[in-house]
Design a protein around this motif. Structure first.
Motif, PDB file in Angstrom:
ATOM      1  N   ALA A  99      62.289  60.800  38.955  1.00 42.53           N
ATOM      2  CA  ALA A  99      62.266  59.340  38.819  1.00 42.53           C
ATOM      3  C   ALA A  99      60.950  58.882  38.217  1.00 42.53           C
ATOM      4  N   HIS A 100      59.847  59.479  38.653  1.00 46.12           N
ATOM      5  CA  HIS A 100      58.537  59.112  38.115  1.00 46.12           C
ATOM      6  C   HIS A 100      58.421  59.501  36.644  1.00 46.12           C
ATOM      7  N   LEU A 101      58.911  60.689  36.299  1.00 40.85           N
ATOM      8  CA  LEU A 101      58.866  61.140  34.910  1.00 40.85           C
ATOM      9  C   LEU A 101      59.597  60.160  33.994  1.00 40.85           C
ATOM     10  N   LEU A 102      60.739  59.676  34.436  1.00 40.94           N
ATOM     11  CA  LEU A 102      61.514  58.730  33.632  1.00 40.94           C
ATOM     12  C   LEU A 102      60.743  57.431  33.406  1.00 40.94           C
ATOM     13  N   ASP A 103      59.881  57.074  34.367  1.00 39.52           N
ATOM     14  CA  ASP A 103      59.088  55.846  34.225  1.00 39.52           C
ATOM     15  C   ASP A 103      57.936  56.005  33.242  1.00 39.52           C
ATOM     16  N   GLN A 104      57.544  57.239  32.940  1.00 37.36           N
ATOM     17  CA  GLN A 104      56.370  57.472  32.100  1.00 37.36           C
ATOM     18  C   GLN A 104      56.650  57.341  30.609  1.00 37.36           C
ATOM     19  N   VAL A 105      57.919  57.429  30.234  1.00 38.80           N
ATOM     20  CA  VAL A 105      58.279  57.332  28.818  1.00 38.80           C
ATOM     21  C   VAL A 105      59.303  56.215  28.663  1.00 38.80           C
ATOM     22  N   PRO A 106      58.871  55.035  28.262  1.00 37.50           N
ATOM     23  CA  PRO A 106      59.848  53.950  28.071  1.00 37.50           C
ATOM     24  C   PRO A 106      60.923  54.373  27.065  1.00 37.50           C
ATOM     25  N   TYR A 107      62.165  54.220  27.471  1.00 37.88           N
ATOM     26  CA  TYR A 107      63.259  54.669  26.612  1.00 37.88           C
ATOM     27  C   TYR A 107      64.414  53.683  26.690  1.00 37.88           C
ATOM     28  N   GLU A 108      65.261  53.752  25.692  1.00 37.69           N
ATOM     29  CA  GLU A 108      66.470  52.934  25.642  1.00 37.69           C
ATOM     30  C   GLU A 108      67.648  53.844  25.326  1.00 37.69           C
ATOM     31  N   GLU A 109      68.821  53.370  25.625  1.00 30.60           N
ATOM     32  CA  GLU A 109      70.010  54.148  25.296  1.00 30.60           C
ATOM     33  C   GLU A 109      70.241  54.106  23.800  1.00 30.60           C
ATOM     34  N   VAL A 110      70.386  55.252  23.196  1.00 26.94           N
ATOM     35  CA  VAL A 110      70.582  55.334  21.749  1.00 26.94           C
ATOM     36  C   VAL A 110      72.054  55.116  21.438  1.00 26.94           C
ATOM     37  N   PRO A 111      72.393  54.088  20.649  1.00 21.47           N
ATOM     38  CA  PRO A 111      73.813  53.862  20.314  1.00 21.47           C
ATOM     39  C   PRO A 111      74.352  55.010  19.475  1.00 21.47           C
ATOM     40  N   SER A 112      75.562  55.408  19.748  1.00 21.11           N
ATOM     41  CA  SER A 112      76.176  56.500  18.989  1.00 21.11           C
ATOM     42  C   SER A 112      77.632  56.169  18.719  1.00 21.11           C
ATOM     43  N   GLU A 113      78.109  56.628  17.586  1.00 17.91           N
ATOM     44  CA  GLU A 113      79.492  56.396  17.212  1.00 17.91           C
ATOM     45  C   GLU A 113      80.415  57.290  18.038  1.00 17.91           C
ATOM     46  N   ARG A 114      81.592  56.787  18.322  1.00 12.60           N
ATOM     47  CA  ARG A 114      82.573  57.565  19.061  1.00 12.60           C
ATOM     48  C   ARG A 114      82.981  58.787  18.243  1.00 12.60           C
ATOM     49  N   VAL A 115      82.979  59.938  18.879  1.00 14.91           N
ATOM     50  CA  VAL A 115      83.340  61.177  18.192  1.00 14.91           C
ATOM     51  C   VAL A 115      84.857  61.274  18.076  1.00 14.91           C
ATOM     52  N   VAL A 116      85.319  61.508  16.876  1.00 16.42           N
ATOM     53  CA  VAL A 116      86.752  61.665  16.613  1.00 16.42           C
ATOM     54  C   VAL A 116      86.975  63.052  16.024  1.00 16.42           C
ATOM     55  N   LEU A 117      87.793  63.847  16.689  1.00 16.60           N
ATOM     56  CA  LEU A 117      88.070  65.187  16.192  1.00 16.60           C
ATOM     57  C   LEU A 117      88.989  65.127  14.974  1.00 16.60           C
ATOM     58  N   PRO A 118      88.670  65.906  13.933  1.00 20.37           N
ATOM     59  CA  PRO A 118      89.553  65.931  12.765  1.00 20.37           C
ATOM     60  C   PRO A 118      90.832  66.686  13.091  1.00 20.37           C
ATOM     61  N   PRO A 119      91.886  66.446  12.337  1.00 18.32           N
ATOM     62  CA  PRO A 119      93.144  67.170  12.592  1.00 18.32           C
ATOM     63  C   PRO A 119      92.977  68.671  12.344  1.00 18.32           C
ATOM     64  N   ARG A 120      93.652  69.432  13.147  1.00 16.67           N
ATOM     65  CA  ARG A 120      93.610  70.896  13.021  1.00 16.67           C
ATOM     66  C   ARG A 120      94.301  71.308  11.734  1.00 16.67           C
ATOM     67  N   ILE A 121      93.646  72.141  10.939  1.00 15.75           N
ATOM     68  CA  ILE A 121      94.214  72.622   9.677  1.00 15.75           C
ATOM     69  C   ILE A 121      94.931  73.943   9.919  1.00 15.75           C
ATOM     70  N   HIS A 122      96.158  74.017   9.527  1.00 15.45           N
ATOM     71  CA  HIS A 122      96.965  75.225   9.697  1.00 15.45           C
ATOM     72  C   HIS A 122      97.244  75.852   8.332  1.00 15.45           C
ATOM     73  N   HIS A 123      97.130  77.174   8.269  1.00 19.49           N
ATOM     74  CA  HIS A 123      97.454  77.933   7.055  1.00 19.49           C
ATOM     75  C   HIS A 123      98.629  78.868   7.385  1.00 19.49           C
ATOM     76  N   PRO A 124      99.808  78.549   6.901  1.00 17.46           N
ATOM     77  CA  PRO A 124     101.006  79.353   7.249  1.00 17.46           C
ATOM     78  C   PRO A 124     100.883  80.820   6.875  1.00 17.46           C
TER      79      PRO A 124
END
Length: 299
Positions: A257-282
């Protein structure tokens, strides 16, 4: 098993990983309580401990993202007596972090070549680059502690260390490094109990080195060395923070808890991860793996 069930199972596995860390500590605590005449109720409630630990570890993940996003350089020094609980705190800090961003520097005894170098030289190579956190499990303060008490250096070398280290640390801070220093404090009786538990616990005997055994006999010498070290190296740019570590669980929560107080930080916004469609090779045919290559399924 559905995707939702699989996610729930993975979350339970994550929880079990934390419980796994606590198994040895609980067994050790039970033995300690038996000999120290205090009940487990004297420490933080187990449910509260886990709830707070998970919450704080979640904040550490946010701090990690902020350090990487902002290109910060963070150094955390962990010092204290043998068996004071430094390793347990470091383990809880790093448990859910990316080892490429947050790493531990636990240096062995210096080699013959390293002993001929500038004293701080072998530590400098472990300092962080931008976007990194380095946790020193013992550090350059070995010279003011174990090296001095055990006679591995001269008093002249100790005096030179005390003259140099404030300027060395001010130089680090001026270079942009966030330097945080912790001293883990335990009592004479508590260290005696922890050493006795290690002697009688086959899974922890490896933690008790010949140097640790000698530290018991030289408790007062270590105390005098610690007092002078804190007095002469407690500077405005990099002050010492003392962690009361007799209760290991409280020490872990308080330190994180003390360590977290020593470095002022904010939540970094991030884009929602979207998995690409699985590629199939017949036309792709998977090559079979020979049975002898598989690990035997004993469980």
């Amino acid at each position: 098993m559905s995707v939702r069930q699989r996610i729930a199972a993975e979350m339970l596995d994550s929880f079990d990983e934390e419980l796994e860390l606590e198994i040895d500590d609980d067994r050790l605590d039970a033995l300690t309580n038996e000999f120290a005449a205090h009940s487990p109720a004297d420490t933080v409630d187990r449910r509260i401990y886990f709830k707070e630990l998970f919450r704080l570890q979640g904040e550490l993940v946010k701090l990690q993202s902020w350090v990487q996003h902002q290109g910060l350089k963070v150094v955390v020094v962990f010092e204290g007596r043998d068996s004071a609980g430094k390793g347990g705190v470091i383990k809880r800090i790093t448990q859910r972090l990316n080892p490429r961003i947050c790493r531990v520097a636990a240096l062995p005894a210096p080699s013959v070549r390293e002993r001929s170098q500038w004293y701080f030289q072998r530590y400098v190579s472990h300092l962080p680059a931008a976007g990194e956190i380095v946790l020193f499990d013992r550090s350059w303060y070995n010279r003011a502690g174990v090296e001095r008490v055990m006679g591995f250096c001269t008093e002249a070398e100790v005096e030179e260390f005390f003259r140099s280290v404030p300027e060395f640390e001010r130089m680090l801070v001026r270079s942009g490094i966030v330097l945080i220093k912790y001293w883990f404090s335990i009592t004479d009786d508590e260290q005696q109990l922890r050493f006795m538990m290690r002697i009688n616990d086959p899974l922890k005997q490896w933690k008790l080195s010949p140097m640790d055994v000698q530290s018991r006999a030289r408790w007062e010498n270590y105390t005098k060395a610690k007092e002078e070290m804190l007095e002469r190296t407690h500077i405005a740019e990099a002050p010492w923070h003392v962690v009361q570590a007799v209760d290991k669980k409280k020490a872990r929560l308080n330190c994180i808890a003390h360590l977290l107080d020593q470095v002022p930080y904010e939540e970094v916004p991030s884009e929602r991860v979207v998995l690409p469609p699985r590629i199939h090779h017949p036309d792709y045919i998977r090559t079979p793996i020979p049975p002898e290559m598989y690990v035997p399924e004993r469980y």
